[in-house]
Design a protein around this motif. Sequence first.
Motif, PDB file in Angstrom:
ATOM      1  N   GLY B 251      50.327 -17.833  55.411  1.00 16.47           N
ATOM      2  CA  GLY B 251      51.332 -17.309  56.139  1.00 16.47           C
ATOM      3  C   GLY B 251      52.351 -16.811  55.147  1.00 16.47           C
ATOM      4  N   LEU B 252      52.803 -15.783  55.266  1.00 18.22           N
ATOM      5  CA  LEU B 252      53.587 -15.356  54.296  1.00 18.22           C
ATOM      6  C   LEU B 252      55.023 -14.554  54.906  1.00 18.22           C
ATOM      7  CD1 LEU B 252      53.752 -14.362  51.325  1.00 18.22           C
ATOM      8  CD2 LEU B 252      52.333 -12.201  52.245  1.00 18.22           C
ATOM      9  N   ALA B 253      56.308 -15.252  54.656  1.00 20.40           N
ATOM     10  CA  ALA B 253      57.580 -14.846  54.708  1.00 20.40           C
ATOM     11  C   ALA B 253      58.199 -14.151  53.649  1.00 20.40           C
ATOM     12  CB  ALA B 253      58.281 -15.862  55.414  1.00 20.40           C
ATOM     13  N   ALA B 254      58.478 -12.913  53.797  1.00 21.50           N
ATOM     14  CA  ALA B 254      59.161 -12.155  52.629  1.00 21.50           C
ATOM     15  C   ALA B 254      60.394 -11.418  53.014  1.00 21.50           C
ATOM     16  CB  ALA B 254      58.079 -11.323  52.096  1.00 21.50           C
ATOM     17  N   VAL B 255      61.486 -11.848  52.527  1.00 20.54           N
ATOM     18  CA  VAL B 255      62.745 -11.291  53.200  1.00 20.54           C
ATOM     19  C   VAL B 255      63.438 -10.995  51.622  1.00 20.54           C
ATOM     20  CG1 VAL B 255      62.999 -12.262  55.335  1.00 20.54           C
ATOM     21  CG2 VAL B 255      63.858 -13.584  53.268  1.00 20.54           C
ATOM     22  N   GLY B 256      63.162 -11.271  50.539  1.00 22.71           N
ATOM     23  CA  GLY B 256      63.939 -11.109  49.417  1.00 22.71           C
ATOM     24  C   GLY B 256      63.227 -10.318  48.408  1.00 22.71           C
ATOM     25  N   GLY B 257      64.082 -10.366  47.126  1.00 26.56           N
ATOM     26  CA  GLY B 257      63.411  -9.760  46.051  1.00 26.56           C
ATOM     27  C   GLY B 257      63.965  -8.292  46.119  1.00 26.56           C
ATOM     28  N   GLY B 258      64.170  -7.568  44.981  1.00 25.16           N
ATOM     29  CA  GLY B 258      64.505  -6.036  44.680  1.00 25.16           C
ATOM     30  C   GLY B 258      63.047  -5.459  44.829  1.00 25.16           C
ATOM     31  N   TYR B 259      62.027  -5.884  43.854  1.00 27.36           N
ATOM     32  CA  TYR B 259      60.537  -5.463  44.335  1.00 27.36           C
ATOM     33  C   TYR B 259      59.898  -6.624  44.232  1.00 27.36           C
ATOM     34  CZ  TYR B 259      55.892  -4.058  43.263  1.00 27.36           C
ATOM     35  OH  TYR B 259      54.411  -3.884  43.399  1.00 27.36           O
ATOM     36  N   ALA B 260      59.093  -7.034  45.500  1.00 25.77           N
ATOM     37  CA  ALA B 260      58.606  -7.974  45.463  1.00 25.77           C
ATOM     38  C   ALA B 260      57.089  -7.783  46.182  1.00 25.77           C
ATOM     39  CB  ALA B 260      59.132  -9.030  46.608  1.00 25.77           C
ATOM     40  N   ARG B 261      56.046  -8.247  45.192  1.00 29.53           N
ATOM     41  CA  ARG B 261      54.740  -8.119  45.813  1.00 29.53           C
ATOM     42  C   ARG B 261      53.808  -9.276  46.071  1.00 29.53           C
ATOM     43  NH1 ARG B 261      50.227  -4.454  44.026  1.00 29.53           N
ATOM     44  NH2 ARG B 261      48.342  -5.617  43.467  1.00 29.53           N
ATOM     45  N   SER B 262      52.872  -9.426  47.017  1.00 30.21           N
ATOM     46  CA  SER B 262      52.070 -10.316  47.168  1.00 30.21           C
ATOM     47  C   SER B 262      50.773 -10.033  47.316  1.00 30.21           C
ATOM     48  CB  SER B 262      52.741 -10.984  48.450  1.00 30.21           C
ATOM     49  OG  SER B 262      53.745 -11.801  48.474  1.00 30.21           O
ATOM     50  N   MET B 280      55.291 -11.916  57.909  1.00 28.77           N
ATOM     51  CA  MET B 280      56.528 -11.410  58.576  1.00 28.77           C
ATOM     52  C   MET B 280      57.541 -10.965  57.292  1.00 28.77           C
ATOM     53  SD  MET B 280      58.803 -13.962  60.907  1.00 28.77           S
ATOM     54  CE  MET B 280      60.502 -13.535  61.271  1.00 28.77           C
ATOM     55  N   TYR B 281      57.906  -9.739  57.430  1.00 27.52           N
ATOM     56  CA  TYR B 281      58.609  -9.282  56.307  1.00 27.52           C
ATOM     57  C   TYR B 281      59.820  -8.525  56.637  1.00 27.52           C
ATOM     58  CZ  TYR B 281      55.487  -5.284  56.402  1.00 27.52           C
ATOM     59  OH  TYR B 281      54.474  -4.639  56.777  1.00 27.52           O
ATOM     60  N   PHE B 282      60.928  -8.239  55.954  1.00 26.47           N
ATOM     61  CA  PHE B 282      61.979  -7.442  56.369  1.00 26.47           C
ATOM     62  C   PHE B 282      62.722  -7.175  54.958  1.00 26.47           C
ATOM     63  CE2 PHE B 282      65.199  -7.123  59.966  1.00 26.47           C
ATOM     64  CZ  PHE B 282      65.927  -6.088  59.621  1.00 26.47           C
ATOM     65  N   VAL B 420      66.854 -16.401  59.418  1.00 25.11           N
ATOM     66  CA  VAL B 420      67.002 -15.684  58.098  1.00 25.11           C
ATOM     67  C   VAL B 420      66.845 -14.071  58.904  1.00 25.11           C
ATOM     68  CG1 VAL B 420      65.678 -14.835  56.132  1.00 25.11           C
ATOM     69  CG2 VAL B 420      65.717 -17.351  56.735  1.00 25.11           C
ATOM     70  N   VAL B 421      66.042 -13.754  59.555  1.00 30.10           N
ATOM     71  CA  VAL B 421      65.979 -12.547  60.271  1.00 30.10           C
ATOM     72  C   VAL B 421      67.018 -11.950  60.931  1.00 30.10           C
ATOM     73  CG1 VAL B 421      64.877 -11.127  61.956  1.00 30.10           C
ATOM     74  CG2 VAL B 421      63.374 -12.463  60.567  1.00 30.10           C
TER      75      VAL B 421
END
Lengths: 257, 429
Positions: B251-262, B280-282, B420-421
């Motif tokens: 699972g991957l929850a990505a909400v931060g970062g200016g540029y964030a790559r996974s 799940m990303y926002f 967070v969301v």
Amino acid sequence: MSQLSVEGLAANAAGEAILHGVDLQVSAGEVHAVMGPNGCGKSTLAHVLAGRHGYTVTAGRALLDGRDLLTLSPFERARAGLFLAMQYPTEVPGVKLLDVLGASLRAAGRSPVAADLEALLSTEAERLSVPAALLERAVNVDLSGGEQKRGEALQLAVLRPRIAVLDEIDSGLDVDALRAVARRIEEAPTEGLGVLAITHYTRLLGVLRADRVHIMIRGRIVASGGPELADELERTGYERWDRPAPAEVAVKLGRSF
Amino acid sequence: MPDFRDVFSVAYAAGLDGAGWLQQRRLEAAEAVGTAELPSAAEEEWRYSPVAKLSLEAYLPAPSGGTNGAAGAGDLLGSLRDRWGVLSALVVTFDGHLVSTQITPAAAAAGLAVRPLGDEPEPAGALGGVLGEPSDVFGLMNDAFCSAPVLLEIPRGARLTDPVAVVNVVSAPSLAVFPRLSVVVGDGAEAQVVNAFLSGPQEAFVVPVAELTVGPAARLQYLTLQELGPQAVGIEQTAATVASQGHLAIGLAAVGGGYARSRVDCTLSGRGATGDMSAMYFGDRDQVLDFRTFQNHSAPDTNSNLLFVGAVEDRARSIYSGLIRVGPEARGTDAQQTNRILKLSEGVWADSVPNLEIENNDVRCAHASSVGPIDEDHRFYLESRGVPPDVAERLIVEGFFGEVRGRLPVQSVAAGLDEVVRAKIGPGR
């Protein structure tokens, strides 16, 4: 006492004129039935009153206690006391019916504490034979047509609007469910509810007693009367009313000459 | 003109602590960094990525030696307990240094081992065994400059009831860190692991690599939490391999970062293996969230079900590109790939690119993607029930994430994502 007053309402959908000047008055405590064949504009009337996107009002007003609904957003219309039970209730993935009702009651200043909300909902669910599990499920998602309609009736009972527009509330319901829903609606007018029930069949009127019956043909109300009008309709069908108005006949004749 | 290679050099790698085998490994990778090029958006794997805009020379390596982060780690521990509940173990890296390793007696008795790799004899294949040769300069940099690689071992038959959390915190400004984690789950063992990345409001460059080995009939739930600060650049890679009848949920929850790559690569290498992925990303403001997935079926009767669900708002961008590969030996494969993106503002941009490469006829593969704004019908329905427009929108967005939130691995931790969301959606709604 609340009153919905529709005056000369005309509207287009996708550029095509559907309603050609509809006049109706529904007061609190009354049940009005609008009957008509497929495509006569019944659902358009329901949607235009509730403010659904995709329609353009070209003339007329729809006053609810003196405020013109047509100038309000869908939310503001609901706040003003209008409720629409949809013919095909929209599936909203991931959004629980419980949360919808809670948010609506809070916005209406009826801020129930969780326990009260639960009690209110379970009482109403029982009255309508709606399984309480429905409240925890996403709105209308993966429900049978009958469950969706019972859900609409449940919302009507909980939200206590002043005027309810019921668009084909009977479709998809079996006889028992239809009776339960009709009973709940009939009990409501003692709380001051005015009902505009839109239906294709006279079946609904077998269980829901209408004070006034209106027949809608090609975007106009062509006849209004007491419950006996529905009986007449049952005997004769819509054909009797489904003929061009004299003015249109004249125009057509004029064209063909 | 300054070049990041001047700082991220062989000399820097040579100054990092560790056992001989690790130092040797770092030096070889650092040599390769010296001649490596940054990837270009012309390469398929970096298509649409703003990689060309990165200024790596702006970042500083973590100073060698101690850190004063241990005190901060203690506070963090307390707050994480509140958020995540009971943990089997907690590993904390702070500004690139391993500052805390705690295991409950129950987890230790069950056989869980947390091994800092800096001072061990080389465990076979703990580093690079799954990932192989790094495919880009960022993977090489992790090999060269990972200051505190950690190995989690869950031995054959062991069952951990509570999750293991690895928390990587970046606090100093402009710091570059290269977290490295290997998870090895033995035959029939079961574990849940959370790998979290957090940084402050200032710039940071976070380049993690994780390698997951799921043994025969083993089960691993693995959740990456990316909660980097708005100025941070994160370039993360996870590579996994699942043996026969093994089960992996990434699972991957990505909400931060200016540029964030996974980038997540999952190879199903044994018959009947399962490798599911969910994300799940926002993204909001000017965030760019970039996802690359690889569902690699190289054994018969393997299953992979991917569900990536994201929302973008303001001027944010999202990129999703996923490949399903079914090798000639992988008959009976069942592979699904679904990507859904909700556009919450006019100014956003979202790409969704599915790819299939199928070399066997006896397979079931499907992909679906949808990109669009909030459904007007949903909005109307809720408003017509008397739900205010801002609340209606919030309910719809939360509802949009509902399915994937329920599917993310390590539910006890993933549950915290609702908050967070909600914070991302903002109090205005």
